[in-house]
Scaffold this motif. Sequence first.
Motif, PDB file in Angstrom:
ATOM      1  N   GLY A 184       1.069  -1.233   0.018  1.00  0.00           N
ATOM      2  CA  GLY A 184      -0.209  -0.089  -0.051  1.00  0.00           C
ATOM      3  C   GLY A 184       0.846   1.194  -0.074  1.00  0.00           C
ATOM      4  N   THR A 185       0.286   2.353   0.294  1.00  0.00           N
ATOM      5  CA  THR A 185       1.005   3.449   0.493  1.00  0.00           C
ATOM      6  C   THR A 185       1.482   3.661   1.958  1.00  0.00           C
ATOM      7  OG1 THR A 185      -0.549   4.517  -0.834  1.00  0.00           O
ATOM      8  CG2 THR A 185       0.949   6.088   0.051  1.00  0.00           C
ATOM      9  N   ASP A 186       2.918   4.074   2.037  1.00  0.00           N
ATOM     10  CA  ASP A 186       3.415   4.272   3.404  1.00  0.00           C
ATOM     11  C   ASP A 186       2.593   5.041   4.177  1.00  0.00           C
ATOM     12  OD1 ASP A 186       5.531   2.389   3.161  1.00  0.00           O
ATOM     13  OD2 ASP A 186       7.103   4.073   3.034  1.00  0.00           O
ATOM     14  N   PRO A 187       2.291   4.835   5.637  1.00  0.00           N
ATOM     15  CA  PRO A 187       1.430   5.594   6.257  1.00  0.00           C
ATOM     16  C   PRO A 187       1.563   7.114   6.293  1.00  0.00           C
ATOM     17  CG  PRO A 187       2.253   3.636   7.669  1.00  0.00           C
ATOM     18  CD  PRO A 187       2.957   3.488   6.210  1.00  0.00           C
ATOM     19  N   HIS A 188       2.831   7.391   6.490  1.00  0.00           N
ATOM     20  CA  HIS A 188       3.195   8.837   6.587  1.00  0.00           C
ATOM     21  C   HIS A 188       2.843   9.756   5.117  1.00  0.00           C
ATOM     22  CE1 HIS A 188       7.011   7.287   5.113  1.00  0.00           C
ATOM     23  NE2 HIS A 188       7.401   8.367   4.837  1.00  0.00           N
ATOM     24  N   LYS A 189       2.693   8.683   4.047  1.00  0.00           N
ATOM     25  CA  LYS A 189       2.568   9.412   2.809  1.00  0.00           C
ATOM     26  C   LYS A 189       0.964   9.357   2.279  1.00  0.00           C
ATOM     27  CE  LYS A 189       7.200   8.451   1.291  1.00  0.00           C
ATOM     28  NZ  LYS A 189       7.934   7.333   0.330  1.00  0.00           N
ATOM     29  N   ARG A 190       0.186   8.917   3.139  1.00  0.00           N
ATOM     30  CA  ARG A 190      -1.287   8.675   2.758  1.00  0.00           C
ATOM     31  C   ARG A 190      -1.972  10.190   2.550  1.00  0.00           C
ATOM     32  NH1 ARG A 190      -2.347   3.527   6.497  1.00  0.00           N
ATOM     33  NH2 ARG A 190      -0.968   2.337   5.415  1.00  0.00           N
ATOM     34  N   GLY A 191      -2.958  10.161   1.762  1.00  0.00           N
ATOM     35  CA  GLY A 191      -3.605  11.468   1.599  1.00  0.00           C
ATOM     36  C   GLY A 191      -4.824  11.866   2.686  1.00  0.00           C
TER      37      GLY A 191
ATOM     38  N   ASN B 225      -7.674  10.982   3.287  1.00  0.00           N
ATOM     39  CA  ASN B 225      -8.544  10.084   3.675  1.00  0.00           C
ATOM     40  C   ASN B 225      -7.906   9.101   4.515  1.00  0.00           C
ATOM     41  OD1 ASN B 225     -10.533   7.971   3.990  1.00  0.00           O
ATOM     42  ND2 ASN B 225     -11.507   8.239   1.985  1.00  0.00           N
ATOM     43  N   PRO B 226      -8.479   9.027   5.767  1.00  0.00           N
ATOM     44  CA  PRO B 226      -7.834   8.321   6.899  1.00  0.00           C
ATOM     45  C   PRO B 226      -8.131   6.985   6.918  1.00  0.00           C
ATOM     46  CG  PRO B 226      -9.707   9.570   7.974  1.00  0.00           C
ATOM     47  CD  PRO B 226      -9.477   9.947   6.536  1.00  0.00           C
ATOM     48  N   LEU B 227      -9.302   6.426   6.160  1.00  0.00           N
ATOM     49  CA  LEU B 227      -9.450   5.014   6.004  1.00  0.00           C
ATOM     50  C   LEU B 227      -8.791   4.433   4.976  1.00  0.00           C
ATOM     51  CD1 LEU B 227     -13.053   4.875   7.597  1.00  0.00           C
ATOM     52  CD2 LEU B 227     -10.876   4.759   8.752  1.00  0.00           C
ATOM     53  N   SER B 228      -7.978   5.159   3.966  1.00  0.00           N
ATOM     54  CA  SER B 228      -7.516   4.435   2.830  1.00  0.00           C
ATOM     55  C   SER B 228      -6.182   4.319   3.102  1.00  0.00           C
ATOM     56  CB  SER B 228      -7.582   5.605   1.599  1.00  0.00           C
ATOM     57  OG  SER B 228      -6.797   5.113   0.708  1.00  0.00           O
ATOM     58  N   THR B 229      -5.737   3.126   2.672  1.00  0.00           N
ATOM     59  CA  THR B 229      -4.290   2.442   2.980  1.00  0.00           C
ATOM     60  C   THR B 229      -3.552   2.591   1.536  1.00  0.00           C
ATOM     61  OG1 THR B 229      -4.974   0.128   2.513  1.00  0.00           O
ATOM     62  CG2 THR B 229      -4.989   1.156   4.977  1.00  0.00           C
ATOM     63  N   GLY B 230      -4.466   2.812   0.561  1.00  0.00           N
ATOM     64  CA  GLY B 230      -3.570   2.950  -0.659  1.00  0.00           C
ATOM     65  C   GLY B 230      -3.258   1.716  -1.349  1.00  0.00           C
ATOM     66  N   ALA B 231      -3.644   0.711  -0.673  1.00  0.00           N
ATOM     67  CA  ALA B 231      -3.517  -0.827  -1.429  1.00  0.00           C
ATOM     68  C   ALA B 231      -4.263  -1.112  -2.409  1.00  0.00           C
ATOM     69  CB  ALA B 231      -3.444  -1.603  -0.372  1.00  0.00           C
ATOM     70  N   ASP B 232      -3.918  -1.947  -3.277  1.00  0.00           N
ATOM     71  CA  ASP B 232      -4.870  -2.311  -4.355  1.00  0.00           C
ATOM     72  C   ASP B 232      -6.061  -3.090  -3.821  1.00  0.00           C
ATOM     73  OD1 ASP B 232      -5.968  -3.553  -6.400  1.00  0.00           O
ATOM     74  OD2 ASP B 232      -4.295  -5.011  -6.937  1.00  0.00           O
ATOM     75  N   GLU B 233      -7.236  -2.719  -3.636  1.00  0.00           N
ATOM     76  CA  GLU B 233      -8.437  -3.172  -3.241  1.00  0.00           C
ATOM     77  C   GLU B 233      -8.684  -4.613  -3.465  1.00  0.00           C
ATOM     78  OE1 GLU B 233      -8.633  -0.296  -5.068  1.00  0.00           O
ATOM     79  OE2 GLU B 233      -8.550   1.365  -3.627  1.00  0.00           O
ATOM     80  N   THR B 234      -8.353  -4.831  -4.976  1.00  0.00           N
ATOM     81  CA  THR B 234      -8.792  -6.209  -5.433  1.00  0.00           C
ATOM     82  C   THR B 234      -7.925  -7.043  -4.760  1.00  0.00           C
ATOM     83  OG1 THR B 234      -9.267  -5.032  -7.519  1.00  0.00           O
ATOM     84  CG2 THR B 234      -9.583  -7.472  -7.420  1.00  0.00           C
ATOM     85  N   ALA B 235      -6.684  -6.969  -4.746  1.00  0.00           N
ATOM     86  CA  ALA B 235      -5.722  -7.865  -4.054  1.00  0.00           C
ATOM     87  C   ALA B 235      -6.178  -8.055  -2.552  1.00  0.00           C
ATOM     88  CB  ALA B 235      -4.368  -7.304  -4.384  1.00  0.00           C
ATOM     89  N   GLU B 236      -6.456  -6.727  -1.731  1.00  0.00           N
ATOM     90  CA  GLU B 236      -6.737  -7.145  -0.576  1.00  0.00           C
ATOM     91  C   GLU B 236      -7.879  -7.807  -0.188  1.00  0.00           C
ATOM     92  OE1 GLU B 236      -6.753  -3.217   1.236  1.00  0.00           O
ATOM     93  OE2 GLU B 236      -5.135  -3.528   2.653  1.00  0.00           O
ATOM     94  N   THR B 237      -9.037  -7.632  -0.941  1.00  0.00           N
ATOM     95  CA  THR B 237     -10.166  -8.379  -0.881  1.00  0.00           C
ATOM     96  C   THR B 237      -9.990  -9.820  -0.995  1.00  0.00           C
ATOM     97  OG1 THR B 237     -11.333  -6.305  -1.736  1.00  0.00           O
ATOM     98  CG2 THR B 237     -12.672  -8.446  -1.574  1.00  0.00           C
ATOM     99  N   GLY B 238      -8.943 -10.290  -1.951  1.00  0.00           N
ATOM    100  CA  GLY B 238      -8.517 -11.625  -2.348  1.00  0.00           C
ATOM    101  C   GLY B 238      -7.976 -12.204  -1.116  1.00  0.00           C
ATOM    102  N   LEU B 239      -7.022 -11.182  -0.422  1.00  0.00           N
ATOM    103  CA  LEU B 239      -6.336 -11.915   0.585  1.00  0.00           C
ATOM    104  C   LEU B 239      -7.315 -12.069   1.840  1.00  0.00           C
ATOM    105  CD1 LEU B 239      -3.784 -12.379   1.791  1.00  0.00           C
ATOM    106  CD2 LEU B 239      -3.547  -9.808   2.302  1.00  0.00           C
ATOM    107  N   ALA B 240      -8.457 -11.391   1.875  1.00  0.00           N
ATOM    108  CA  ALA B 240      -9.434 -11.371   2.906  1.00  0.00           C
ATOM    109  C   ALA B 240     -10.179 -12.706   2.767  1.00  0.00           C
ATOM    110  CB  ALA B 240     -10.373 -10.228   3.192  1.00  0.00           C
ATOM    111  N   TRP B 241     -10.431 -12.955   1.566  1.00  0.00           N
ATOM    112  CA  TRP B 241     -11.065 -14.143   1.175  1.00  0.00           C
ATOM    113  C   TRP B 241     -10.480 -15.611   1.421  1.00  0.00           C
ATOM    114  CZ3 TRP B 241     -16.133 -15.064   0.588  1.00  0.00           C
ATOM    115  CH2 TRP B 241     -16.763 -14.005   0.330  1.00  0.00           C
ATOM    116  N   LEU B 242      -9.143 -15.386   1.115  1.00  0.00           N
ATOM    117  CA  LEU B 242      -8.169 -16.421   1.449  1.00  0.00           C
ATOM    118  C   LEU B 242      -8.185 -16.852   3.142  1.00  0.00           C
ATOM    119  CD1 LEU B 242      -6.370 -18.007  -0.252  1.00  0.00           C
ATOM    120  CD2 LEU B 242      -4.452 -16.542   0.265  1.00  0.00           C
TER     121      LEU B 242
END
Lengths: 255, 606
Positions: free
Chosen positions: B423-430, B432-449
């Motif tokens: 994702g984006t390093d915490p100190h470089k995020r924009g 939106n406090p709830l956005s980690t900048g990670a690829d959402e599809t990949a994160e969702t896939g990981l959660a499913w796993l």
Amino acid sequence: MPAHRELALRAIGLRKAFGDHLAVDDIHLTVPAGSFYGLVGPNGAGKTTTLAMAVGLLRPDAGSAEIFGVDVWRDTVRAKGLIGVLPDSNAMPERLTGREVLTCLGLLRGLPPAVVAERTDELLQVFELDSAERTLVIEYSTGMRKKIGLAVALLHAPRLLVLDEPFEAVDPVSAATIRTILHRFTAGGGSVIISSHVMALVEQVCDHVGVISDGRVVAAGPLADVRGTGTLEDAFVDLVGARTGGTEGLAWLTS
Amino acid sequence: MAHLLTPGTAALAQHMIRMRLALMRNSLRGDNASNLYAGVSLGLILAFATIAIAALWPAYLPLTLAVWLSGWIFGPIFIGGGGETLRPEYFSMLPTTPGRIAAALLAGAFAGPAPAVNLIALLSLPVYGWRFGPAGVLIGLVAAVATLVTMVMISRVVVALIGLFVRSRATAAAVGIVTGTAIALCGNGWAPAVAVGGADTAAWSRILVRVLPSGWGVAAVEAPWPLALAVLAADAGVIALLLAAWAGLLSRRVVSAARGGVPPRRGIPRPLPAAGGARIAAAKELRVWWRDLVRIQLLATAFSYAVVTPLLLVTIDVWIMVPFTGLIAIVMAAASSANLYGSDGTALWLTLMTPGAERADVRGRQLAWLLVVGPAAVLLSLTGTLVSGQSWAWPWVLGLLPALLGGGAGVIVLLAVTSLVPGTDPHKRGGNPLSTGADETAETGLAWLVLVTVPATALPAAGVTLLAPWAGIATGVLTGALGAWGLGRIAYRRLESHGIDLLNLMKYGPPPQAGEPTTADLPIRHRIGVTVCYTVAWLPLFPQGLAPMFMKIFGVEDRVWFLALHLPSIWQWPTIIFMIVLGLLMYGYAVLIPMRLSSSSSTTTG
């Protein structure tokens, strides 16, 4: 005397490509123990990539690096014990305060709690971070981030400091403090490598320099040898073959 | 002379659209490209299904459109920020009013695949209007555009509200609770609907789905001319209000200084314990849990889902799931903790540069996760089983609890180091406090796993419980301990040997010639298939398979929308079994196809 010939850092044929772009191309560096070594080069020359490979934070495509004779990629754990590193723009444990970062890392390194507490206090004080006891690192300014990074690098009293752009974004007073600390460190037998593109600063603090351009070392050795009769900046512009721009175009800015 | 002319809104909007398209073009490589194609294909299928509903079963059209609306509302919350390609911060120094920037940004927001797909879905309105003659088609067309703008605006306002107001633990937890409840309703929302009663439900739900912004188009199409025009005018008014609200929120966001989702604090934190190794790492990690709004939100989502899901069934007097509240919470909490190293970003370098810290770090994270999730899960399990009066559930709960806790603690660290999503390093995020900048599809896939793997670790305990109820407890304790210890051990060994690669994955992104293939390397045909299966497999499995199965077992009379219960009774069980098998096959395909590709190409390349 063997001590004179001992090398704090030796990079042998380091090479790294990112896709088609060859960032570092067969770099050889020797940093004598006890020296204050400045690695200089224009933006994108490969300084950061070279240092990351030399300390074991980036796997080289070819070549190797030794710290006091210990191979960084074969005897990783021993090598890590000898160095303190300040990488360029990496994250920190962002949701800890400065004191918590130092305490946590000191204890993880196996230092006795009393020693950790004492060093943490001193480091926070010297870097003037002790007033920010409630501030998490994520809320630090760029200069404060640099200082907590330096404190982390110093915490375990390493023999070699590898600092990527340690003076960038640091105010003049803090910069002077850092210079004094680093000089005391080398006077006490420690070795320092810094990267920078501020020639005046390197000229002022370093006794050895290596000039990198386009991923290759174009000159290296004692400061006096590299700069010759002129200033380091003149020598640098000659070596890198750069031409200072800014005199052409932009007519609309002054009309 | 300084050039002080600012382009008008139209020109500004045009530039935003160009910029958005350029950004999209530049990011259309590798993973991103195939994710986009797969997403668009899936969206198109759903869009044409919506048009089919308008043509064939028009009674369900407003409900279907409500589902599209909920996608716009909850999508950004689930995936953390709605992937703002054009961040308002980029334009904060343009010498023009916030309203103009908002309007231009809105235009930019439409220059993407999601609104285009949604517009196709909304063509269901003119299709529906065709029943009411040419005027109906015309009103339907206007309503389609107006509804699209309304939906996108609502989505933007939700994102902006979250960005601005999620600044404390309480608000982060509130967003999490709403999200968890929404997911629970998606799965078991039918239960309270059944409880409220059959025929009456139809009456008020007919009105409800038309009162929602998604249903205004349907209402306009059905209404006589003057009323239809009034509805459309009201919609335009709402759009104007939303735009004004959004502009206001954006200008406040741009000047608010908060970074990276840090809750406000008072006082100096307590000193860390004078311990070494895993204990100090756990102490550090516990503080991170308490100070990271993203983690607090995800944890609240997990626990509220776990609590609400069984309670929804209680409305039809089915208590069977109540004892398992704590177990559901464990699995959901594991799913939301699967990207531990990815969420910390390049801070990993410190662990790697500290001799021997890899083991302490992995063990510390496991310990902290157990301390965060364990007590609440145990409490929920014990009270749930007691309160529900389902005494048969005791051996199951007591056996599966340690098995899942241990398995979860093992699986999350293992996946965190093997399947890291950068994702984006915490100190470089924009902003939106709830956005980690990670690829959402990949994160969702990981959660499913995680959702598949963690329950799998409890299978031995479940099997033993089935045979000898009380021996299951010993098995659960044993496999739990083994899972936490063994998987954790594999994880820190992996971190010791491959930590540098993880660090550089986060710093520089994936290497150009990936040695290990990912789902992205699948042929596009399979890639689409895998995404579609992941997305819709729950439909046959849960609502059309397991739910009617339980209803038949417990003798619930209502047929709701379960296909099987509408069929003659001789076909009911075969249909239920077919649906469950279909769902399992789809999940199996989605999991196995990428794995097969991965193993076949690693043997050829390795």
